[in-house]
Write a protein that holds these residues in place. Structure first.
Motif, PDB file in Angstrom:
ATOM      1  N   ILE A  62       0.843  -1.205   0.000  1.00 20.62           N
ATOM      2  CA  ILE A  62       0.000   0.000   0.000  1.00 20.62           C
ATOM      3  C   ILE A  62       0.875   1.251   0.000  1.00 20.62           C
ATOM      4  N   ALA A  63       1.990   1.202   0.752  1.00 22.82           N
ATOM      5  CA  ALA A  63       2.883   2.355   0.875  1.00 22.82           C
ATOM      6  C   ALA A  63       3.797   2.543  -0.329  1.00 22.82           C
ATOM      7  N   GLY A  64       3.721   1.641  -1.308  1.00 24.67           N
ATOM      8  CA  GLY A  64       4.522   1.783  -2.509  1.00 24.67           C
ATOM      9  C   GLY A  64       5.928   1.249  -2.406  1.00 24.67           C
ATOM     10  N   LEU A  65       6.243   0.559  -1.309  1.00 22.57           N
ATOM     11  CA  LEU A  65       7.588   0.024  -1.112  1.00 22.57           C
ATOM     12  C   LEU A  65       7.766  -1.355  -1.746  1.00 22.57           C
ATOM     13  N   ALA A  84       0.313   2.589  -8.803  1.00 19.55           N
ATOM     14  CA  ALA A  84       1.604   2.879  -9.440  1.00 19.55           C
ATOM     15  C   ALA A  84       2.237   4.158  -8.902  1.00 19.55           C
ATOM     16  N   THR A  85       1.734   4.655  -7.774  1.00 23.52           N
ATOM     17  CA  THR A  85       2.264   5.888  -7.200  1.00 23.52           C
ATOM     18  C   THR A  85       3.565   5.622  -6.463  1.00 23.52           C
ATOM     19  N   ARG A  86       4.549   6.480  -6.655  1.00 25.69           N
ATOM     20  CA  ARG A  86       5.828   6.333  -5.969  1.00 25.69           C
ATOM     21  C   ARG A  86       5.659   6.498  -4.469  1.00 25.69           C
ATOM     22  N   ALA A  87       6.473   5.755  -3.717  1.00 27.85           N
ATOM     23  CA  ALA A  87       6.354   5.778  -2.260  1.00 27.85           C
ATOM     24  C   ALA A  87       6.550   7.178  -1.692  1.00 27.85           C
ATOM     25  N   ASP A  88       7.481   7.952  -2.266  1.00 32.22           N
ATOM     26  CA  ASP A  88       7.768   9.265  -1.704  1.00 32.22           C
ATOM     27  C   ASP A  88       6.663  10.284  -1.982  1.00 32.22           C
ATOM     28  N   LEU A 143       3.340   9.484  -1.686  1.00 32.35           N
ATOM     29  CA  LEU A 143       2.134   9.144  -0.936  1.00 32.35           C
ATOM     30  C   LEU A 143       1.914  10.008   0.317  1.00 32.35           C
ATOM     31  N   PRO A 144       2.956  10.375   1.072  1.00 26.47           N
ATOM     32  CA  PRO A 144       2.696  11.242   2.227  1.00 26.47           C
ATOM     33  C   PRO A 144       2.037  12.564   1.844  1.00 26.47           C
ATOM     34  N   ARG A 145       2.387  13.101   0.680  1.00 33.67           N
ATOM     35  CA  ARG A 145       1.763  14.353   0.233  1.00 33.67           C
ATOM     36  C   ARG A 145       0.293  14.147  -0.111  1.00 33.67           C
ATOM     37  N   LYS A 146      -0.068  12.906  -0.418  1.00 37.61           N
ATOM     38  CA  LYS A 146      -1.461  12.591  -0.702  1.00 37.61           C
ATOM     39  C   LYS A 146      -2.237  12.242   0.560  1.00 37.61           C
ATOM     40  N   GLY A 147      -1.516  12.170   1.711  1.00 37.97           N
ATOM     41  CA  GLY A 147      -2.191  11.932   2.980  1.00 37.97           C
ATOM     42  C   GLY A 147      -2.102  10.522   3.510  1.00 37.97           C
ATOM     43  N   LEU A 148      -1.198   9.711   2.953  1.00 36.17           N
ATOM     44  CA  LEU A 148      -1.063   8.316   3.380  1.00 36.17           C
ATOM     45  C   LEU A 148       0.368   8.088   3.864  1.00 36.17           C
ATOM     46  N   VAL A 149       0.511   7.651   5.119  1.00 33.80           N
ATOM     47  CA  VAL A 149       1.854   7.437   5.671  1.00 33.80           C
ATOM     48  C   VAL A 149       1.932   6.084   6.366  1.00 33.80           C
ATOM     49  N   LEU A 150       3.140   5.536   6.392  1.00 36.54           N
ATOM     50  CA  LEU A 150       3.427   4.263   7.050  1.00 36.54           C
ATOM     51  C   LEU A 150       4.413   4.491   8.188  1.00 36.54           C
ATOM     52  N   VAL A 151       4.091   3.939   9.358  1.00 39.58           N
ATOM     53  CA  VAL A 151       5.059   3.865  10.456  1.00 39.58           C
ATOM     54  C   VAL A 151       5.547   2.424  10.481  1.00 39.58           C
ATOM     55  N   PRO A 152       6.759   2.168   9.994  1.00 38.69           N
ATOM     56  CA  PRO A 152       7.234   0.786   9.886  1.00 38.69           C
ATOM     57  C   PRO A 152       7.554   0.197  11.251  1.00 38.69           C
ATOM     58  N   GLU A 153       7.666  -1.107  11.301  1.00 35.87           N
ATOM     59  CA  GLU A 153       8.036  -1.767  12.548  1.00 35.87           C
ATOM     60  C   GLU A 153       9.375  -1.214  13.040  1.00 35.87           C
ATOM     61  N   GLY A 154       9.430  -0.872  14.307  1.00 34.92           N
ATOM     62  CA  GLY A 154      10.647  -0.304  14.872  1.00 34.92           C
ATOM     63  C   GLY A 154      10.738   1.200  14.765  1.00 34.92           C
ATOM     64  N   GLU A 178      10.088  17.560  12.940  1.00 35.39           N
ATOM     65  CA  GLU A 178      10.128  18.538  11.855  1.00 35.39           C
ATOM     66  C   GLU A 178      10.348  17.863  10.507  1.00 35.39           C
ATOM     67  N   VAL A 179      11.182  16.807  10.490  1.00 35.91           N
ATOM     68  CA  VAL A 179      11.373  16.045   9.253  1.00 35.91           C
ATOM     69  C   VAL A 179      10.044  15.424   8.813  1.00 35.91           C
ATOM     70  N   GLY A 180       9.274  14.921   9.772  1.00 37.07           N
ATOM     71  CA  GLY A 180       7.977  14.335   9.439  1.00 37.07           C
ATOM     72  C   GLY A 180       7.036  15.329   8.795  1.00 37.07           C
ATOM     73  N   GLY A 181       7.185  16.591   9.129  1.00 37.01           N
ATOM     74  CA  GLY A 181       6.315  17.624   8.569  1.00 37.01           C
ATOM     75  C   GLY A 181       6.951  18.390   7.433  1.00 37.01           C
ATOM     76  N   PHE A 182       7.952  17.766   6.761  1.00 35.26           N
ATOM     77  CA  PHE A 182       8.697  18.513   5.735  1.00 35.26           C
ATOM     78  C   PHE A 182       7.799  19.076   4.644  1.00 35.26           C
ATOM     79  N   SER A 183       6.744  18.326   4.307  1.00 30.46           N
ATOM     80  CA  SER A 183       5.868  18.789   3.222  1.00 30.46           C
ATOM     81  C   SER A 183       4.955  19.914   3.678  1.00 30.46           C
ATOM     82  N   ARG A 184       4.929  20.180   4.991  1.00 28.25           N
ATOM     83  CA  ARG A 184       4.058  21.235   5.532  1.00 28.25           C
ATOM     84  C   ARG A 184       4.858  22.418   6.066  1.00 28.25           C
ATOM     85  N   ARG A 185       6.204  22.397   5.893  1.00 30.48           N
ATOM     86  CA  ARG A 185       7.043  23.388   6.547  1.00 30.48           C
ATOM     87  C   ARG A 185       6.693  24.826   6.145  1.00 30.48           C
TER      88      ARG A 185
END
Length: 238
Positions: A50-53, A70-74, A76-87, A101-108
């Motif tokens: 789902i995350a494109g990985l 077929a959307t690139r993984a990078d 998807l966060p701008r489209k509103g979909l994010v993955l918190v991977p294990e660990g 702040e890195v997590g909000g890079f697209s909203r800076r």
């Protein structure tokens, strides 16, 4: 209720090895949806696809009105979909605040960035206390909270959490899963939850799907599955 994510006849895997076979499921906007199953059932592969990985070999995936197969993984966060991977995979030599702040890079550049950062820290008070601390020095529970908070910083519509309680004590695991409900209730975030503690996962979820050898074999209200003797025996040790 509007559809947050719709998956139809999804097949995916690694090279010649197929892991997911003919997976179809729907996630309604505003729901918490648990994906449960034994180790090796394909749960993480589903989230990564789902995350494109992990590329889908066939099938359809729609997020809202957008085809994301077929959307690139990078993107998807701008489209509103994010993955918190294990660990969590924090940046250990950056501070807690810098990770957020890195997590909000697209909203800076957004005028409300500082306000949103404050709101996220309000949700995770321990992170406000630790904001100047290196992420690598956090406890296990604090690292997991930081990873979730970093994802929230992108102001997502849907968060996917892969084993958020792994390695945590029962008390901390309960706290982390409680935060999942808080996110949904206060930030109107849809959640897909893969969790080793099946009982806890079903307790906080609205709907659930059981994945077995890459196929969805049961679906329904989470409370209904939690009361099913077969589910209890197979996945909850009851």
């Amino acid at each position: 209720m509007s559809i947050g994510l719709a998956i139809e006849n999804l097949h995916a895997g690694y090279g010649p090895a197929t892991v997911l076979e003919d997976v179809s499921l729907t996630v309604n906007a505003g729901d918490i949806v648990a994906i449960v199953g034994a180790n090796g059932a394909g749960k993480s592969t589903l989230l990564n696809t789902i995350a494109g990985l992990v590329p889908a070999s066939s099938g359809r995936m729609r997020f809202g009105d957008t085809d994301i197969a077929a959307t690139r993984a990078d993107a998807l966060p701008r489209k509103g979909l994010v993955l918190v991977p294990e660990g969590g995979r924090l940046f250990p030599f950056m501070t807690v605040r810098e990770n957020l702040e890195v997590g909000g890079f697209s909203r800076r550049k957004s005028a409300d960035f500082s306000t949103w950062l404050d709101e996220v820290m309000d949700l995770f008070p321990i992170l406000r206390e630790r904001q100047g601390q290196l992420a690598g020095s956090l406890s296990g529970g604090e690292r997991q909270m930081c990873a979730i908070a970093r994802a929230v910083m992108s102001q997502p519509d849907l968060i996917m959490l892969d084993e958020p309680s792994v390695g945590l004590s029962p008390k901390l695991a309960h706290e982390v899963l409680g935060l999942v409900q808080t996110l949904r209730d206060t930030k109107d975030v849809t959640v897909i939850l893969v969790e080793q503690n099946v009982g806890e996962a079903l307790a906080v979820s609205d709907q659930a799907h059981v994945l077995d050898h890459g196929r969805i074999v049961r679906s329904g209200p989470a409370a209904e599955l939690a009361d099913d003797p077969a589910i209890q025996k197979a996945y909850m040790g009851l």
